[in-house]
Design a protein around this motif. Structure first.
Motif, mmCIF file in Angstrom:
data_model
loop_
_atom_site.group_PDB
_atom_site.id
_atom_site.type_symbol
_atom_site.label_atom_id
_atom_site.label_comp_id
_atom_site.label_asym_id
_atom_site.label_seq_id
_atom_site.Cartn_x
_atom_site.Cartn_y
_atom_site.Cartn_z
ATOM 1 N N VAL A 147 -10.379 16.339 -27.288
ATOM 2 C CA VAL A 147 -9.188 15.496 -27.208
ATOM 3 C C VAL A 147 -7.998 16.337 -27.633
ATOM 4 C CG1 VAL A 147 -8.065 13.420 -28.025
ATOM 5 C CG2 VAL A 147 -10.524 13.449 -27.706
ATOM 6 N N VAL A 148 -7.013 16.396 -26.774
ATOM 7 C CA VAL A 148 -5.880 17.261 -27.080
ATOM 8 C C VAL A 148 -4.579 16.534 -26.749
ATOM 9 C CG1 VAL A 148 -5.983 18.396 -24.829
ATOM 10 C CG2 VAL A 148 -4.920 19.575 -26.732
ATOM 11 N N ASN A 149 -3.591 16.754 -27.579
ATOM 12 C CA ASN A 149 -2.274 16.172 -27.330
ATOM 13 C C ASN A 149 -1.512 17.055 -26.376
ATOM 14 O OD1 ASN A 149 -1.976 13.864 -29.090
ATOM 15 N ND2 ASN A 149 -2.254 15.337 -30.743
ATOM 16 N N MET A 150 -1.027 16.475 -25.301
ATOM 17 C CA MET A 150 -0.083 17.209 -24.479
ATOM 18 C C MET A 150 1.248 16.484 -24.632
ATOM 19 S SD MET A 150 -0.584 18.348 -20.582
ATOM 20 C CE MET A 150 0.815 17.830 -19.645
ATOM 21 N N GLY A 151 2.148 17.097 -25.315
ATOM 22 C CA GLY A 151 3.390 16.417 -25.643
ATOM 23 C C GLY A 151 3.262 15.763 -26.995
ATOM 24 N N PRO A 152 4.333 15.246 -27.565
ATOM 25 C CA PRO A 152 5.668 15.059 -27.001
ATOM 26 C C PRO A 152 6.467 16.359 -26.813
ATOM 27 C CG PRO A 152 5.648 14.452 -29.313
ATOM 28 C CD PRO A 152 4.237 14.744 -28.935
ATOM 29 N N SER A 153 6.006 17.454 -27.458
ATOM 30 C CA SER A 153 6.785 18.671 -27.349
ATOM 31 C C SER A 153 5.991 19.685 -26.541
ATOM 32 C CB SER A 153 7.075 19.197 -28.753
ATOM 33 O OG SER A 153 7.608 20.468 -28.683
ATOM 34 N N HIS A 154 5.996 19.527 -25.260
ATOM 35 C CA HIS A 154 5.219 20.389 -24.386
ATOM 36 C C HIS A 154 6.110 20.796 -23.223
ATOM 37 C CE1 HIS A 154 2.260 21.499 -21.318
ATOM 38 N NE2 HIS A 154 1.423 21.724 -22.290
ATOM 39 N N PRO A 155 5.968 22.031 -22.753
ATOM 40 C CA PRO A 155 6.914 22.512 -21.732
ATOM 41 C C PRO A 155 6.923 21.706 -20.443
ATOM 42 C CG PRO A 155 5.556 24.300 -22.567
ATOM 43 C CD PRO A 155 5.022 23.052 -23.165
ATOM 44 N N SER A 156 5.832 21.046 -20.096
ATOM 45 C CA SER A 156 5.856 20.422 -18.771
ATOM 46 C C SER A 156 5.652 18.930 -18.811
ATOM 47 C CB SER A 156 4.825 21.072 -17.864
ATOM 48 O OG SER A 156 3.596 21.093 -18.502
ATOM 49 N N ARG A 162 4.153 11.886 -24.326
ATOM 50 C CA ARG A 162 2.955 12.401 -24.978
ATOM 51 C C ARG A 162 1.745 11.882 -24.224
ATOM 52 N NH1 ARG A 162 0.767 10.234 -30.602
ATOM 53 N NH2 ARG A 162 -1.224 11.303 -30.665
ATOM 54 N N VAL A 164 -2.323 11.913 -24.304
ATOM 55 C CA VAL A 164 -3.523 12.293 -25.045
ATOM 56 C C VAL A 164 -4.631 12.473 -24.025
ATOM 57 C CG1 VAL A 164 -5.157 11.612 -26.801
ATOM 58 C CG2 VAL A 164 -2.750 11.046 -27.054
ATOM 59 N N LEU A 258 8.803 24.965 -11.312
ATOM 60 C CA LEU A 258 8.628 25.751 -12.536
ATOM 61 C C LEU A 258 7.291 25.421 -13.186
ATOM 62 C CD1 LEU A 258 10.097 27.705 -14.493
ATOM 63 C CD2 LEU A 258 10.861 25.701 -15.730
ATOM 64 N N ASP A 259 6.937 24.151 -13.166
ATOM 65 C CA ASP A 259 5.668 23.749 -13.759
ATOM 66 C C ASP A 259 4.497 24.434 -13.072
ATOM 67 O OD1 ASP A 259 6.888 22.159 -15.533
ATOM 68 O OD2 ASP A 259 6.536 20.284 -14.476
ATOM 69 N N ILE A 514 -0.570 18.717 -14.477
ATOM 70 C CA ILE A 514 0.796 19.221 -14.502
ATOM 71 C C ILE A 514 1.477 18.903 -13.174
ATOM 72 C CG2 ILE A 514 2.215 21.267 -14.825
ATOM 73 C CD1 ILE A 514 0.459 20.582 -17.226
#
Lengths: 529, 345, 117, 218
Positions: A147-156, A162, A164, A258-259, A514
């Motif tokens: 389980v990994v957080n993508m965001g809230p501070s993620h480039p894409s 956020r 999960v 870009l993503d 992404i």
């Protein structure tokens, strides 16, 4: 698909059908500004909505948004409003149930899966309870997954989104979006200010297309007041909307590319956006927070030389767009990364309430500019591009083509731009000219009244939608006859569209996620409000 | 002391010092070239403020990196975490040692080779050091105790080893033609029989693709893939430790370009140079410059491709490596054996 | 053997250089070690579960196949250097070797060992 | 001379290890002092540096040390790193014996490929230090003891019965002895059958890996 303007006919027959089918369930019916509102008994809600969806005459296949309103001085405490729309019939209906404190009402998610987030939002913002409560909270899959957080501070994640993720290796097993990091309570703020004062807040919705948001909000207010603005203002508004669309789509194209690793496209789109921002700056005095519309017209007329500036942009932009097109559309890697990725069927998309390019990518030609034209869109010639398979590549193609169509609309608008006033001539609505204020008592009083008292709307409720770059941007205004709305609900396309992320991303790879987020094009300013 | 050994020691010490200076300068300026060329491709200026034309920018960057805060998070496994940047940086600096940058020439009464080590198994020494690079990445990701790092490290290691195979097999064709593993022999063979590029185009293309993947450059930059894994295996690194990963990447680019030149583009060979009848030092200088130009071309290619293409998806990348490049490399060996048997190369 | 001595020297020099760079920056790079600096990076929020769970077996497959093909390549190098002398006989011998391995490769392919999704 | 230098260096290392174990805070100082001592020792005995025996001894010492660390270090990843060091030492042995091709292959295949698999296994399973420390059950322990006894006996036998003749001087090998060409020549004439049989071994490994891994997945 050029066609005549079809004014959406209020579906009055629905009331009779409901009365016939569910006697005693319809508690009240109201009509205001061509909109029908039906109050139904709360226990009959699920049956009524199912019937409204499945009956071929009504065919309300899409739930636009859910609003919860809290009252202090009535014999009920809450009103829950369901704004329905029928794609095949092109009509709208507003359903209401009334609840007392402690009452619960069934969730309509079995009827429209897209009710999930709007209902949760209504509950969170206004209090009424809806059963069954959709799953929420720490419900992650465990085992051989990560389980990994993508965001809230993620480039894409395009802002403070956020996600999960539950991953099995690179495969996405579950996605749980968490939103609200940018919540500012805009709808509540609106209840304390005059209609014109709220315009700057709309800038911050989809902050990539503020001109378009301004128009969307002000049209809803004007519908409430029952006024139409002069032709010149309408044309300028259309131009603002289309400039905003190009600008927003360019940003989507740049960040989306870009993503997926194509950094150069990003900078090329920014070069074009720079020109657009110069145009917007010349028009409104600011580049981003435009606040350009006023109730009854516009903040100011076009500056000298502005039309030439736009014309020059229209001269160079198609070539620049072709260049971006050449960089990506037939690029093997780009096609491999987007074709068949994040696919959603038209049926699922409608059930989830998707609008805008995300819906059109699935082949449904739903465009508010066509179905319920505003500001004279029925008189412009343009195509509504649609996709075929509903994958990320189709959404990409649709947006690309929409920019070309916007160029076409801008071109027509420039040709027809009439002279004349830019605001309605009504001293209760628009401010008088400054020279007159300083020399004439009457105008001085009018100015004083508007500035201090604001514009009073009639008692009633309206919903008005425009085709924003992201999809159907609607404003529901409930007026109790005051200078401020009693309740304002913003139907933001990004919020609803983001619900599709689970359907699109689960089962794909992390890299596909992404591409999915990029192709959905959410703007967090609009999702969180 | 044995004079022979002493001579080797002194000569190599001088060469190594010179080489490090050149390589680190090239690496530093590659970062500037990357930024200026990308700016040119993207219709903007790029760094042009530090020094004339931004020429002092790499220096400023270097100083900045030295003074950057070095964060060592408590959740990392310290010994391995600190070792990992070394493990990636050191092989990157050593790999170049067997590549000849010019012909041997008479200098101070000695026959001096323009190469640090002229060894029998030159090609394999490069492959051996290249195969060490995977540890730096794998251990950096593992020791960081971070999910993004771990995913990036696994992706990257699997990518590196997959393309190492394709690279190793594509080189076989060159070895068959030259009949030797010594890089000087390979260059000599090309001087006599024409560049390998001509006859072994498939092998060259496989080699080039693999070289892009081995150096983690777009369209194969998935290990970092900043839009997916934030910064992949070096997410938890900062300051000089972080910049070491980057210096290694650029050093590897230089080595890979030099290897491509040596194996396929005749190394320092300049066709028709002997017709000019230049004195030996002048001819050597021209050849070294030619070598530099050829390497420069490949370096430019790296930059050019990076700023043009989107990125592959992970499974597509692995499929390309295993299901396309690997079988094609085997077929290429067949093709070269045919060439050799026909005595065409 | 003496040919390899410069490589060893360069290795030592590279280690010294790398060590010097790291040491210098540790000395100059004055860490402040605030709490946020030291937390594991997970996009600005606390991790839901610690890193360090079992990961997919697919990578193991890649490593395994890599070893096998690396060994194949190792056999190819000496063969390649003397191929001119061996002639068609050498081609035949190697063809048998590679042929057997290709059968294995095709088997892996068909069984989906090379697939990722 | 050579053997004294070697013993001196080994002694220095042991002193350092002892200081590190007993007083870790002094380890840096001790290391510096001993390092200078070692350099001085080397400077005095620089002639010995040129003899292969010295290097063979030094590498042998490192090899044994690293092999010990593989077994005793609690962290499996560090164990692997020491194993890589150990494999490098063996490659250096090959180099000293002039089997240059073999030396490079040793690095490519063992250090560069097989150890990658080991690293992957540790990364994928994410073995914790504690897990690595856990001792096996009864049979494993007894088996280890038995093997240790056998090993000691074997070593005793080897050292006891060694001939006093020095090992073959590296210089005695003809030039080109360890090259790829020489090896290839042998491989494709005398050992052709073994070479072809190797392919069968490899295919068996391939099929085995697929069968095991696919069963896990499916």
């Amino acid at each position: 698909m050029e066609g005549p303007y079809i004014a959406p006919d209020p579906p009055r027959f629905v009331v009779d059908r409901l009365n016939g089918r569910f006697p005693g369930s319809v508690l009240d019916v109201a009509e205001f500004r061509g909109e029908i509102t039906v109050v139904v008994a709360k226990d009959a809600l699920l049956d009524v909505t199912l019937f409204l969806r499945d009956d071929p005459e009504t065919a309300f296949d899409m739930l636009t948004v859910v609003t919860g309103t809290h009252y202090l001085d009535r014999d009920y405490d809450y009103e829950v409003l369901y704004h329905l729309y029928s794609l095949p019939k092109n009509h709208r209906l507003r359903l209401k149930v009334r609840l007392r404190e402690g009452d619960t009402v069934s969730s309509v998610t079995p009827v429209w899966p897209g009710a999930n987030w709007p209902e949760r939002e209504a509950r969170a913002s206004s209090g009424p309870s809806m059963r069954p409560v959709p799953a929420e909270g720490e419900d992650y899959l465990h085992g051989e997954t990560m389980v990994v957080n993508m965001g809230p501070s993620h480039p894409s994640t395009h802002g403070v989104l956020r996600l999960v993720l539950t991953l099995d290796g690179e495969v996405v097993k579950a996605v749980q979006p968490h939103v609200g990091y940018l919540h500012r309570g805009m709808e509540k703020i609106a209840e304390g200010m005059t209609y014109n004062q709220f315009v700057p807040y709309t800038d911050r919705l989809d902050y990539l297309a503020p001109l378009s948001n301004n128009v969307g909000f002000i049209l809803a207010v004007e519908k409430l007041l029952g006024i139409t603005v002069p032709a010149r203002a309408q044309v300028i508004r259309v131009m603002g909307c289309e400039i905003a669309r190009i600008s927003a789509h360019l940003l989507w194209l740049g960040t989306g590319a870009l993503d997926l690793g194509a950094a150069t496209v990003f900078f090329h789109t920014f070069r074009e956006r720079e020109t657009l921002y110069n145009i917007i700056e010349a028009l409104t005095g600011t580049r981003m927070t435009t606040s350009y519309t006023r109730v009854g017209g516009l903040a100011r007329d076009l500056p000298p030389g502005w039309t030439e500036q736009v014309r020059a942009f229209l001269g160079t932009f198609p070539a620049a767009l072709d260049e971006l097109d050449a960089l990506l559309t037939r690029n093997t890697i780009w096609m491999k990364r987007t074709q068949g990725i994040g696919r959603i069927s038209a049926r699922d998309a409608i059930a989830l309430g998707l609008t805008g390019p995300n819906l059109r990518g699935t082949g449904v030609a739903y465009d508010v500019r066509r179905t319920e034209p505003y500001s004279g869109y029925e008189t412009y010639e343009f195509d509504v591009p649609v996709g075929a398979t509903g994958d990320a590549y189709d959404r990409y193609l649709v947006r690309l083509e929409e920019m070309r169509q916007s160029v076409k609309i801008l071109d027509q608008a420039l040709r027809r731009l009439p002279d004349g006033p830019i605001s309605v001539d009504d001293p209760k609505i628009t401010l008088p000219k400054k020279e007159r204020v300083l020399t004439s008592m009457e105008e001085l009083i009018e100015q004083f009244m508007i500035v201090t008292e604001g514009i009073k709307g009639p008692v009633g409720e309206v919903y008005h939608a425009i085709e924003a770059p992201k999809g159907e941007l609607g404003f529901y205004i409930k007026s109790e006859g005051d200078k401020s709305p009693y309740r304002l609900q913003i139907r933001s396309p990004s919020f609803i569209n983001l619900q599709a992320i689970e359907t699109m991303a689960v089962g794909g790879l992390l890299s596909d996620l992404i591409a999915v987020v990029a192709s959905l094009d959410p703007v967090m300013g609009e999702v969180d409000r | 002391m044995d004079p022979d050994i002493a001579r080797v020691l002194v000569e190599s010490a001088v060469k190594i010092a010179l080489f490090f200076f050149i390589l680190l300068t090239v690496v530093a300026y590659m970062t500037l070239v990357e930024r200026r060329v990308s700016a040119w491709i993207q219709d903007r200026q790029g760094p042009n403020r530090v020094g004339p034309l931004g020429l002092l920018q790499p220096l400023a960057d270097g100083i900045k990196f030295l003074f950057k805060e070095e964060v060592t998070p408590p959740h990392v496994y310290r010994p391995v975490y600190l070792l990992a940047p070394m493990l990636i940086f050191v092989p990157a600096l050593v790999t170049f040692s067997v590549i000849p940058i010019g012909p041997a020439l008479e200098l101070f009464g000695q026959r001096v080779r323009l190469q640090i080590a002229d060894v029998d198994n030159g090609v394999l020494v490069i492959l051996a050091f290249a195969s060490m690079g995977v540890y730096g990445i794998a251990l950096a990701g593992w020791s960081s105790s971070n999910k993004y790092s771990l995913m990036g490290a696994l992706r990257s290691s699997a990518q590196l080893i997959s393309y190492e195979l394709a690279m190793g097999l594509s080189i076989v064709g060159v070895l068959m033609a030259a009949g030797s593993l010594r890089l000087n022999d390979i260059v000599q063979h090309q001087i006599e029989h024409g560049w390998n590029l001509i006859w072994q185009l498939p092998g060259f293309l496989i080699f080039l693709t693999a070289a892009f993947a081995e150096t983690n450059r777009l369209p194969f930059d998935l290990p970092e893939a900043e839009t997916e894994l934030v910064a992949g295996y070096h997410t938890e690194y900062s300051g000089m430790r972080f910049s070491m990963f980057y210096m290694a990447e650029y050093a590897n680019m230089v080595t890979a370009s030099a290897l491509a030149v040596t194996l396929y583009c005749g190394g320092y060979h300049v066709p028709g140079l002997h017709l000019l009848r230049l004195p030996e030092p002048a001819a050597a200088l021209v050849q070294v410059l030619a070598f530099g130009l050829k390497v420069g071309f490949f370096l430019f290619l790296y930059v050019w491709v990076r700023w043009t293409l989107p990125r592959f998806r992970y499974d597509q990348l692995m499929n390309l490596g295993w299901k396309v490049l690997l079988p094609v490399a085997v077929l290429h060996i067949l093709w070269v054996s045919f060439l050799v048997l026909m005595n065409w190369t | 053997m003496i040919d390899y001595v410069p490589i060893g020297l360069q290795l030592v020099a590279a280690v010294v250089l790398a060590g010097a760079l790291l040491g210098l920056s540790t000395w100059l790079g004055n860490p402040r070690n605030s709490r946020t600096d030291l937390s594991p990076y997970e996009c600005g929020v606390d991790p839901i579960e610690p890193a360090g769970k079992r990961y997919t077996v697919r990578f193991y497959m890649v490593a395994m196949l890599f070893i096998l093909f690396d060994i194949e390549a190792a056999f190819l190098y000496p063969w390649a250097t003397i191929f001119r002398d061996l002639g068609p006989r050498g081609l035949f011998e190697m063809a048998v070797f590679i042929g057997v391995l290709l059968v294995g490769f095709l088997y892996c392919w068909r069984r989906g060992a090379l697939d990722w999704d | 001379m050579t053997i004294h230098l070697l013993l001196g260096l080994v002694l220095i290392l042991f002193v350092f290890a002892a200081v590190r174990a007993l007083a870790p805070s002094r380890a840096l100082l001790a290391g510096t002092v001993l390092g200078i001592g070692a350099l001085a020792l080397l400077a005095v005995n620089y002639q010995a540096l040129l003899s292969p025996e010295f290097w063979a001894g030094l590498i042998g010492f490192v090899a044994i040390l690293s092999a010990l660390m593989v077994v005793i270090h609690p962290n499996p990843m560090v164990s692997i790193l020491f194993l890589i060091v150990n494999l490098f030492c063996i490659a250096l042995f090959y180099l000293i014996l002039r089997a240059e091709f073999l030396a490079v292959l040793q690095i490519i295949i063992y250090a560069g490929a097989i150890m990658v698999l080991f690293v992957f296994v540790v990364m994928l399973l994410n073995l914790k230090a504690e897990e690595g420390l856990r001792l096996g059950g009864g049979p494993q322990r007894w088996g280890a003891l038995l093997l240790a006894v056998v090993f000691v006996l074997l070593m005793f036998h080897a050292l006891h019965d060694r001939s006093d003749q020095p090992y073959v001087e590296p210089g005695a090998f003809e030039s080109g002895f360890g090259s790829a060409r020489a090896l290839g020549g042998l491989l494709f004439s005398r050992y052709l059958v073994a070479f072809e049989a190797a392919s069968l071994l490899l295919i068996a490994g391939m099929v085995g890996a697929v069968v095991v891994a696919k069963r896990k997945v499916g």
